[in-house]
Design an enzyme around this catalytic site. Structure first.
Site, short mmCIF file in Angstrom:
data_model
loop_
_atom_site.label_atom_id
_atom_site.label_comp_id
_atom_site.label_asym_id
_atom_site.label_seq_id
_atom_site.Cartn_x
_atom_site.Cartn_y
_atom_site.Cartn_z
CG ASP A 120 31.15 14.93 -4.81
OD1 ASP A 120 30.69 14.61 -3.70
OD2 ASP A 120 31.83 15.96 -5.01
N1 URA Z 1 35.96 16.29 -2.59
C1 URA Z 1 34.96 16.61 -3.46
O1 URA Z 1 34.65 17.77 -3.67
N2 URA Z 1 34.33 15.58 -4.07
C2 URA Z 1 34.66 14.28 -3.90
O2 URA Z 1 34.06 13.41 -4.52
C3 URA Z 1 35.70 13.99 -3.00
C4 URA Z 1 36.34 15.02 -2.34
#
Ligand code: URA
Length: 238
Positions: free
Chosen positions: A102
């Protein structure tokens, strides 16, 4: 493959020119200038003439990036910088991401031009562990490890996550290992047990560990051993 041959395989360089460029110290392999025209380099090496990155024939590209917070795991975006912006222009068109993070997550991101390799990395059936360091706003409840191990039901997709490992590192801190890569998976798993993730940092994917020498925004080519840890059938050299 021999360095002089690798260069002269490019149509713009004759064998004689290749040898001269090497002898003059204008050729570097993985950042190190080599003057030995007969040096042997493996297919994963990055080779430059001056500042120009040479793409050796069908050479596959594999990089680890220390993704900084604020960058999108996308190839282009009109609003936010993307992780591809952290690579030189000549590489950007070739790379794709093997397992996104993310925008507000940081840590290990793998990029390649090898679609079969990245598919192995993310394929839930292959169960490559992804390890995250997590901090939460509220203390993690005592039942959270057992709930993660049992699998968390995601109503939207109508599925239960495969067993995950939650190791407590402090009241609001944990190391979490998951074997899939579903949308916002770690954050949603914490949300399901009454927690809110405030920072998420990926430390490892399978045997590939984020290099502590890399500052946020820096990247390096993967070693042959790191590449083969995902796909053991890739040849040692080409
Ligand atoms: N899980 C999440 O919630 N975000 C990420 O960036 C990776 C795994």
């Amino acid at each position: 493959m021999r360095l002089d041959r690798l260069i002269s395989n490019q149509p713009q360089y004759s064998h004689r020119t290749a040898r001269c460029l090497i002898a003059c110290g204008r050729v570097s392999v993985n950042g190190v200038v080599l003057r030995d025209t007969q040096a042997v380099v493996d297919r994963f090496a990055s080779v430059r003439i001056d500042d120009l990155l040479l793409r050796a024939g069908q050479a596959s590209l594999y990089f680890m990036l220390h993704k900084p917070i604020g960058y999108l795991s996308a190839t282009s975006d009109s609003t936010h910088p993307t992780v591809l912006d952290l690579f030189e222009p000549g590489l950007r068109a070739h790379l794709h991401i093997g397992g996104r993070l993310d925008r507000n997550s940081s840590g290990l991101l793998l990029l390649t031009n090898d679609g079969l390799w990245s598919r192995r990395l993310t394929e839930p059936r292959i169960k490559i562990p992804k390890v995250y360091h997590v901090t939460t706003a509220e203390p993690i409840t005592a039942d959270a490890p057992a709930l993660f191990a049992a699998g968390i039901h995601f109503a939207f997709e109508g599925l239960t996550t495969s067993p995950a490992l939650l190791q407590s590192l402090g009241p609001c801190e944990a190391r979490v290992t998951i074997y899939e890569g579903r949308y916002h998976q770690v954050k949603r798993m914490f949300h399901a047990v009454g927690g809110r993730v405030v920072s998420l940092h990926r430390e490892r994917m399978g045997d590939i560990v984020l290099d502590p020498e890399l500052a946020p925004g820096e990247s390096r080519p993967l070693t042959g051993a790191e590449i083969r840890s995902v796909s053991p059938d890739i040849a040692k050299s080409g």
